[in-house]
Design an enzyme around this catalytic site. Structure first.
Site, PDB file in Angstrom:
ATOM      1  CB  CYS A   2      -0.997  -0.041   1.155  1.00  0.00           C
ATOM      2  SG  CYS A   2      -2.323   1.154   0.932  1.00  0.00           S
ATOM      3  CG  HIS A  10      -3.797  -3.353   2.920  1.00  0.00           C
ATOM      4  ND1 HIS A  10      -2.791  -2.959   3.786  1.00  0.00           N
ATOM      5  CD2 HIS A  10      -4.311  -2.218   2.411  1.00  0.00           C
ATOM      6  CE1 HIS A  10      -2.709  -1.647   3.802  1.00  0.00           C
ATOM      7  NE2 HIS A  10      -3.622  -1.163   2.981  1.00  0.00           N
ATOM      8  CD  GLU A  41      -1.655  -5.836   5.486  1.00  0.00           C
ATOM      9  OE1 GLU A  41      -1.251  -6.193   4.361  1.00  0.00           O
ATOM     10  OE2 GLU A  41      -2.218  -4.743   5.683  1.00  0.00           O
TER      11      GLU A  41
END
Ligand SMILES: *[C@@H]1O[C@H](CO)[C@@H](O)[C@H](O)[C@H]1NC(C)=O
Ligand SMILES: *[C@@H]1O[C@H](CO)[C@@H](O)[C@H](O)[C@H]1NC(C)=O
Ligand SMILES: *[C@@H]1O[C@H](CO)[C@@H](O)[C@H](O)[C@H]1NC(C)=O
Length: 295
Positions: free
Chosen positions: A112, A222, A224
């Protein structure tokens, strides 16, 4: 001009640390990965910078340990041009280029804001455009080049199909590198292979890259969040979404296993590990379930 990223956070994640040992490639099965902290908006005593715990869990889940990298630049704010975060990113980027050119494998993953930072570091310019991408999950539009990519090589075929057709990648950014701007920039084109793009309905932007000659990777999305952040309704948690987290983590930690750097001593290593800090539950007021705060 200062670009402020309200929602989009972290991470240039990089395999690091002190003196390089031995040149022969042998797997390092105890990889330690540095994660850049970033400044908070309203500093308080003991809370000048933070790391969302999801980045830590992401790396730990694939067999790495994490060291927080906190570099403060007073008056910074979360800018990719003027902040402690951007300074540290710039330093690690330069170290990684130098190390890799010496044959010392030094991977970097920018997620990001980290991805946006990488595009600035490589091109030497801020080429970002405003996009309507603050809080939306999207399927990846894979390029032909993604078929030969290192990043997606070990992803199972059915997961690649899901990634291409289901909204598995969460976007929390207001700035993007449009495909048009990427294509206009020779430095970026020479450096990065584009693996996927996305669109906000108006502009097509680059969403996954890997460097041709360096173990440097970037995702505007993202990886994660899927497994570790539940605060927002648009974060996907399906089985395929969680696999997306896992395979991306596996990939990057495997890259870190090719790095042979170690701390000078066990003591130094123990002092640096994130285990010295406790995450705080912040999910009631923030988009992150848990954060680590630093002085
Ligand atoms: C990047 O794209 C935007 C349009 O989204 C444009 O306004 C800007 O000038 C471009 N930057 C460069 C350096 O081409
Ligand atoms: C931004 O995107 C969302 C979907 O993610 C859409 O509902 C909204 O209308 C868009 N806003 C603008 C200004 O295009
Ligand atoms: C995917 O990318 C191709 C090539 O840039 C483009 O023609 C197509 O419209 C894109 N599809 C979507 C859904 O964005």
């Amino acid at each position: 001009m200062i670009y402020i990223h309200f929602v989009c956070v972290l991470a240039i994640v990089n395999a690091v640390f002190s003196a390089s040992q031995g040149a022969e490639i042998k797997t390092n099965d105890r990889p330690i990965i540095g994660v850049l902290a970033q400044e908070v908006y309203n500093p308080q005593p003991g809370r000048n910078s933070y790391i969302a715990a999801s980045y830590v869990k992401f790396l730990e889940s694939a067999g790495a340990r994490v060291v927080p990298v906190t570099v403060l630049f007073p008056g910074g704010g979360v800018s990719i041009e003027r902040s402690g975060y951007s300074r540290a990113a710039s330093l690690f980027y330069r170290l990684a280029l130098e190390a890799n050119l010496r044959g010392d494998y030094f991977p970097i993953l920018g997620i990001c804001l980290g991805f946006e930072q990488l595009t600035l570091l490589t091109s030497g310019q801020n080429l970002l455009s405003h996009t309507n991408t603050s809080g939306v999950a999207l399927p990846l539009n894979f390029t032909d080049e993604s078929r030969h990519s290192r990043l997606f090589k070990d992803f199972p075929g059915d997961l690649m199909k899901s990634l291409a057709s289901e909204s598995l990648t969460e976007n929390s950014h207001q700035w993007s590198l449009t495909t048009a701007n990427f294509t206009k920039c020779e430095r970026l084109k020479k450096f990065y292979r584009v693996l996927s793009t996305n669109t906000d309905g108006q502009n097509e932007f680059v969403s996954t890259v890997e460097a041709y000659e360096f173990p440097i990777y970037g995702t505007q999305w993202h990886p994660e969040k899927n497994a570790f952040e539940f605060t927002r309704p648009y974060i996907p948690h399906t089985s395929s979404a969680i696999k997306t987290t896992s395979y991306t983590a596996q990939f990057f930690v495997n890259e870190a296993r090719k790095n042979r750097h170690t701390f000078g001593s066990t003591e130094e290593e123990q002092k640096a590990l994130i285990y010295n800090y406790n995450p705080v539950y912040t999910g009631t007021e923030s988009s992150f379930e848990q954060k680590y705060y630093f002085d």
